[in-house]
Write a protein that holds these residues in place. Structure first.
Motif, PDB file in Angstrom:
ATOM      1  N   ALA A  87      26.112 -29.326 -16.743  1.00 55.35           N
ATOM      2  CA  ALA A  87      25.951 -27.940 -16.294  1.00 55.35           C
ATOM      3  C   ALA A  87      24.879 -27.240 -17.119  1.00 55.35           C
ATOM      4  N   THR A  88      24.118 -26.399 -16.448  1.00 55.70           N
ATOM      5  CA  THR A  88      23.181 -25.512 -17.121  1.00 55.70           C
ATOM      6  C   THR A  88      23.548 -24.085 -16.731  1.00 55.70           C
ATOM      7  N   ALA A  89      23.556 -23.188 -17.715  1.00 53.77           N
ATOM      8  CA  ALA A  89      23.891 -21.788 -17.418  1.00 53.77           C
ATOM      9  C   ALA A  89      22.853 -20.877 -18.039  1.00 53.77           C
ATOM     10  N   ARG A  90      22.573 -19.771 -17.359  1.00 54.53           N
ATOM     11  CA  ARG A  90      21.705 -18.745 -17.933  1.00 54.53           C
ATOM     12  C   ARG A  90      22.088 -17.392 -17.332  1.00 54.53           C
ATOM     13  N   TRP A  91      21.797 -16.360 -18.103  1.00 57.92           N
ATOM     14  CA  TRP A  91      21.986 -14.997 -17.612  1.00 57.92           C
ATOM     15  C   TRP A  91      20.682 -14.538 -16.989  1.00 57.92           C
ATOM     16  N   VAL A 111      24.597 -20.665 -12.727  1.00 55.47           N
ATOM     17  CA  VAL A 111      25.007 -21.988 -13.204  1.00 55.47           C
ATOM     18  C   VAL A 111      24.531 -23.047 -12.215  1.00 55.47           C
ATOM     19  N   VAL A 112      23.920 -24.080 -12.749  1.00 52.38           N
ATOM     20  CA  VAL A 112      23.592 -25.252 -11.939  1.00 52.38           C
ATOM     21  C   VAL A 112      24.428 -26.396 -12.490  1.00 52.38           C
ATOM     22  N   ASP A 113      25.247 -27.002 -11.638  1.00 48.14           N
ATOM     23  CA  ASP A 113      26.146 -28.034 -12.139  1.00 48.14           C
ATOM     24  C   ASP A 113      26.365 -29.097 -11.086  1.00 48.14           C
ATOM     25  N   SER A 114      27.361 -29.926 -11.297  1.00 46.34           N
ATOM     26  CA  SER A 114      27.711 -30.998 -10.368  1.00 46.34           C
ATOM     27  C   SER A 114      29.176 -30.803 -10.017  1.00 46.34           C
ATOM     28  N   ASN A 115      29.442 -30.343  -8.807  1.00 49.94           N
ATOM     29  CA  ASN A 115      30.818 -29.976  -8.484  1.00 49.94           C
ATOM     30  C   ASN A 115      31.199 -30.323  -7.050  1.00 49.94           C
ATOM     31  N   GLN A 116      32.467 -30.076  -6.723  1.00 48.20           N
ATOM     32  CA  GLN A 116      32.991 -30.348  -5.382  1.00 48.20           C
ATOM     33  C   GLN A 116      33.156 -29.068  -4.570  1.00 48.20           C
ATOM     34  N   GLY A 122      37.278 -36.319  -6.997  1.00 49.53           N
ATOM     35  CA  GLY A 122      38.384 -35.512  -7.496  1.00 49.53           C
ATOM     36  C   GLY A 122      38.148 -35.000  -8.909  1.00 49.53           C
ATOM     37  N   SER A 123      37.147 -35.550  -9.606  1.00 49.00           N
ATOM     38  CA  SER A 123      36.950 -35.201 -11.019  1.00 49.00           C
ATOM     39  C   SER A 123      36.057 -33.984 -11.231  1.00 49.00           C
ATOM     40  N   LYS A 124      35.362 -33.524 -10.162  1.00 45.83           N
ATOM     41  CA  LYS A 124      34.353 -32.488 -10.396  1.00 45.83           C
ATOM     42  C   LYS A 124      34.790 -31.103  -9.930  1.00 45.83           C
ATOM     43  N   GLY A 125      35.755 -30.588 -10.661  1.00 50.93           N
ATOM     44  CA  GLY A 125      36.147 -29.193 -10.525  1.00 50.93           C
ATOM     45  C   GLY A 125      35.596 -28.418 -11.701  1.00 50.93           C
ATOM     46  N   LEU A 126      36.320 -27.359 -12.097  1.00 49.66           N
ATOM     47  CA  LEU A 126      35.930 -26.640 -13.309  1.00 49.66           C
ATOM     48  C   LEU A 126      36.235 -27.544 -14.493  1.00 49.66           C
ATOM     49  N   ARG A 127      35.192 -27.877 -15.235  1.00 49.39           N
ATOM     50  CA  ARG A 127      35.333 -28.778 -16.372  1.00 49.39           C
ATOM     51  C   ARG A 127      34.666 -28.148 -17.583  1.00 49.39           C
ATOM     52  N   VAL A 128      34.792 -28.812 -18.700  1.00 52.35           N
ATOM     53  CA  VAL A 128      34.274 -28.287 -19.961  1.00 52.35           C
ATOM     54  C   VAL A 128      32.770 -27.929 -19.912  1.00 52.35           C
ATOM     55  N   PRO A 129      31.901 -28.728 -19.267  1.00 55.51           N
ATOM     56  CA  PRO A 129      30.466 -28.401 -19.326  1.00 55.51           C
ATOM     57  C   PRO A 129      30.105 -27.032 -18.762  1.00 55.51           C
ATOM     58  N   GLN A 130      30.693 -26.637 -17.623  1.00 55.38           N
ATOM     59  CA  GLN A 130      30.335 -25.329 -17.064  1.00 55.38           C
ATOM     60  C   GLN A 130      30.735 -24.205 -18.020  1.00 55.38           C
ATOM     61  N   VAL A 131      31.951 -24.313 -18.576  1.00 55.42           N
ATOM     62  CA  VAL A 131      32.450 -23.248 -19.455  1.00 55.42           C
ATOM     63  C   VAL A 131      31.619 -23.185 -20.741  1.00 55.42           C
ATOM     64  N   LEU A 132      31.333 -24.363 -21.309  1.00 59.27           N
ATOM     65  CA  LEU A 132      30.578 -24.382 -22.562  1.00 59.27           C
ATOM     66  C   LEU A 132      29.142 -23.912 -22.370  1.00 59.27           C
ATOM     67  N   ALA A 133      28.514 -24.326 -21.275  1.00 60.54           N
ATOM     68  CA  ALA A 133      27.136 -23.897 -21.023  1.00 60.54           C
ATOM     69  C   ALA A 133      27.089 -22.381 -20.886  1.00 60.54           C
ATOM     70  N   ALA A 134      28.058 -21.835 -20.155  1.00 62.05           N
ATOM     71  CA  ALA A 134      28.089 -20.376 -19.962  1.00 62.05           C
ATOM     72  C   ALA A 134      28.396 -19.669 -21.283  1.00 62.05           C
ATOM     73  N   ARG A 192      20.120 -17.398 -24.017  1.00 62.02           N
ATOM     74  CA  ARG A 192      19.073 -18.238 -23.424  1.00 62.02           C
ATOM     75  C   ARG A 192      19.751 -19.363 -22.642  1.00 62.02           C
ATOM     76  N   PRO A 193      19.033 -20.029 -21.763  1.00 58.09           N
ATOM     77  CA  PRO A 193      19.674 -21.074 -20.950  1.00 58.09           C
ATOM     78  C   PRO A 193      20.170 -22.228 -21.818  1.00 58.09           C
ATOM     79  N   VAL A 194      21.376 -22.716 -21.519  1.00 59.10           N
ATOM     80  CA  VAL A 194      21.952 -23.832 -22.274  1.00 59.10           C
ATOM     81  C   VAL A 194      22.474 -24.880 -21.297  1.00 59.10           C
ATOM     82  N   ARG A 195      22.212 -26.130 -21.645  1.00 58.22           N
ATOM     83  CA  ARG A 195      22.679 -27.252 -20.826  1.00 58.22           C
ATOM     84  C   ARG A 195      23.669 -28.085 -21.633  1.00 58.22           C
TER      85      ARG A 195
END
Ligand code: MOS
Length: 717
Positions: free
Chosen positions: A196-200, A207-212, A244-256, A264-267
């Motif tokens: 996941a990558t997040a930026r304000w 957020v750009v990520d890999s999800n379902q 089934g594994s790509k819901g809300l996961r640690v990467p989206q939350v941590l990137a945000a 600044r943007p974090v991946r």
């Protein structure tokens, strides 16, 4: 502006094989995945996971890491901003593992304890790997077994169904099967790791990520960070597998979180090894099945009890005992699910949750019953076909299981089979064939879709669907083409952007059914708006649809897909190796939108069933609680050389209540596949294998070698 075009009469896109509309982008590398999309001023986070299975973090030595080149921050429970994971989302409350760095407790090995953020991924990794974390360790319990004293029945709906007097019917039965089956911990490990990558951006979290489901993830992040509705945008254009594994996961939350702290943007990208702890998996199961039947195989008693594990922080249920509920009737019928909480990560949905392990146990038990009754396994199942839902009493919307048996038996050559085990031999190989039945529920969820007639004569569909590799984009293009009566080349489908509004997730095999419904409704609206032969303005003409209200009108019925799985195996009497020689699956799974991608999805499920039968087994070290060899070298999955001739096909089975006739095909391919193989292994060797995977050492130990089987009378091990 061009003068055109109401829809012109071109029909027949649905049901015709069509290559993926994004196929060229994918094979040329033009398609970008979440970890590849360029961002200016991007910083990179690297996760540090706990090395103990239970206890707490006493301190994190951040200073040395902060002094390393490029390091921007080290986030941990001592300095992380407060977030909230105590809410109800679309699918309930989230796994608390996404509530990163909110306290010092460690509930399993692989729990996130710190995130090092640096200018480059390499710098972040270097610092993360030297970070010293101190723990106060406590004894842990990761031992999963049927007799675990901590097991309990969850309070959730559907954990227990019961009718009739089980013990009385078992006592009155001519034949009884009473056996325990086990399946191990299994992992999805989609090819594309979670990222996941997040930026304000002007007060909006992007957020750009890999999800379902991009609208689903946007809603979850809105809640986690207590933001105003509409202030999060999630995009996930290409997804390299999810299962089934790509819901809300640690990467989206941590990137945000890190993007907020650093402005600044974090991946954040997970490693393959981290995925074994952080994105869920399939719980191991212990399943106890008791069947009782009359001499002709008619079921008097069906009892299926399943146990799965979950973490100490979150209850997840793998409802394996539910498989038989819509499948087979019996005078007495009971299904019951129990859970035990251990110091391990939380399991999650994994392709056909419940049905995949549940079908292994019950479809093997039925094969054992067929043997005892001296009845053909297909005839036994046909004899127990219910007229209405065995537990619910509801009518079936459609039920074409018998048609699958008939077509499958004809094409597989079942009529020529000698029912006796261990009679076919080719040199050192014992040969056998087996079959099993499959079912999966037909579900639908609400979705919004936009459809624009463009000035150039093309059409654009906008829907927050997720194409997780299934070909959903292409299927929606074909559905829209038929609804508009135009060629599919004139349809452009844009997916996976939460700004398109809510759309049901790619899960529960209901993605294409849910989205197709909305696209059909939008197409109907658009056709009303378009004047035949009239002009389309430069901005196009747009229609929108929301199926939320429509779905409420669906009558209560038993709605399911069905399938018949067939397998032929060869078992090496010297080494215990099982080779699958061919597989055939015939499915009744609604109208098939795109035969090319549908076949691929069904055979993909069947191959996973093969992998489940023979290869997959995640092992944990009892001493440390850590997974052993958590990568694709240590976790054995079927590879090309393991995959034989596999054929998937279907019988005509349009869903009577769906505007397109869709039922959903994402999960049914795996259901029953492992049982068909296990039943074929029995037919080859005369030995029942009730514990997956059927490893060579188990085949040898259970007595496949010459002499041992005959010495015990060729009976069950
Ligand atoms: Mo599926 S296990 O519902 O993504």
């Amino acid at each position: 502006m061009t003068t055109t075009t109401g829809p012109t009469a071109v029909t027949g896109s649905v049901g015709v094989a069509h290559t993926r509309v994004e196929g060229r982008d994918k094979v040329t590398g033009a398609a970008r995945y979440a970890a590849e999309i360029p961002f200016t001023d991007l910083a990179h986070g690297w996760l540090v996971l706990s090395t103990i299975a239970r206890g707490r973090v006493t301190s994190v030595e951040a200073e040395p890491a902060l002094a390393m080149p490029g390091v921007l921050t080290v986030l941990h429970h001592g300095n992380a901003p407060r977030i909230d994971v105590d809410y109800q989302g679309l699918l309930g409350s989230p796994d608390p593992v996404v509530g990163v760095f909110q306290h010092d407790r460690v509930p399993f090995v692989g729990w996130p304890v710190a995130l090092v953020v640096a200018e480059t991924s390499e710098q972040a990794r270097e610092a993360a790997e030297t970070l010293v974390v101190h723990y106060a360790q406590e004894p842990h319990d990761i031992a999963f077994s049927a007799g675990h004293p901590g097991s309990y029945t969850p309070e959730a709906d559907g954990m227990h169904t019961e009718k009739g007097d089980l013990e009385a019917q078992l006592a009155a039965s001519a034949h009884v099967v009473d056996a325990e089956y086990t399946t191990p911990e299994e992992h999805h490990s989609p090819l594309e790791p979670h990222a996941a990558t997040a930026r304000w951006d002007n007060g909006r979290l992007e957020v750009v990520d890999s999800n379902q489901g991009s609208s689903w993830i946007a809603d979850e992040l809105t809640k986690v960070f207590s933001l105003d509705p509409g202030s999060v945008r999630v995009r996930s254009e290409h997804v390299g597998g999810a299962f089934g594994s790509k819901g809300l996961r640690v990467p989206q939350v941590l990137a945000a979180m890190a993007a907020t702290v650093l402005d600044r943007p974090v991946r954040v990208v997970l490693t393959r090894r981290q995925m074994f702890s952080l994105v869920g998996y399939r719980s191991p199961t212990v399943q106890h099945v008791r069947l009782g039947a009359d001499p002709d195989g008619r079921l008097r008693a069906l009892d299926h009890q399943g146990l799965n594990l979950s973490s100490t922080v979150h209850e997840f249920v793998e409802p394996s005992a539910g498989f038989g509920r819509p499948m087979y009737d019996a005078d007495a019928h009971r299904t019951h699910t129990r859970v035990v909480r251990l110091d391990v990560p939380t399991p999650t949905w994994m392709r056909a949750p419940g049905e995949a392990p549940g079908s292994f146990a019950l479809e093997c038990a039925l094969d054992e019953l067929a043997e005892k009754c001296g009845v053909d396994p297909i005839a036994l199942r046909a004899r127990n076909e219910p007229d209405v839902g065995p537990v619910s009493g509801l009518p079936f919307s459609s039920r074409n299981l018998v048609a699958c048996f008939e077509e499958g038996a004809r094409r597989f050559g079942w009529a020529d089979r000698d029912p006796r085990p261990r009679v076919r031999r080719e040199g050192r190989w014992l040969l056998g064939t087996g079959m099993a039945a499959a079912t999966f529920p037909v579900l639908v969820g609400p979705a919004t879709a936009g459809l624009t007639a463009e000035a150039d004569g093309t059409f654009t569909v906008r829907i927050a669907a997720a194409d997780v590799g299934t070909g959903a984009r292409t299927a929606l293009a074909l559905i829209a083409a038929d609804a508009l009566e135009v060629a599919p080349e004139r349809i452009r489908v844009r997916v996976a952007d939460s700004d398109f509004g809510f759309a049901m997730i790619a899960g529960g095999s209901m993605g294409t059914r849910s989205w197709g419904w909305a696209v059909m409704a939008a197409a109907r609206e658009l056709r009303e708006k378009l004047v035949p032969g009239g002009d389309i303005p430069a901005e196009g003409v747009t229609a929108k649809a929301d199926t939320g209200a429509l779905l409420g009108t669906l009558a209560q019925k038993e709605r399911h897909s069905y399938g018949a799985q067939f397998a032929e195996v060869a078992v090496d009497v010297a080494t215990g190796e099982v080779r699958v020689r061919r597989m055939l699956g015939i499915f009744a799974a609604g109208r098939i939108i795109n035969p090319l991608t549908a076949r691929s999805q069904l055979t993909g499920g069947m191959i996973w069933g093969l992998s489940m039968a023979l290869h997959e087994e995640a092992v944990r070290d009892q001493a440390t609680g850590a997974p052993v060899g958590p990568d694709l070298a240590g976790y054995h999955v079927a590879a090309h050389a393991d995959v034989p001739h596999i054929e998937a096909d279907w019988v005509d089975d349009p869903d009577p209540d769906d505007p397109v006739g869709i039922k959903g095909i994402g999960e049914i391919g795996i259901v029953g596949a492992a049982a068909a193989i296990a039943n074929a292994v029995w037919h080859a060797t005369g030995v029942r294998h009730r514990n997956l995977p059927i490893r060579p050492d188990r085949v040898i130990e259970d007595g496949v070698t010459e002499g041992r089987v005959t010495a015990t009378g060729g009976g069950s091990a």
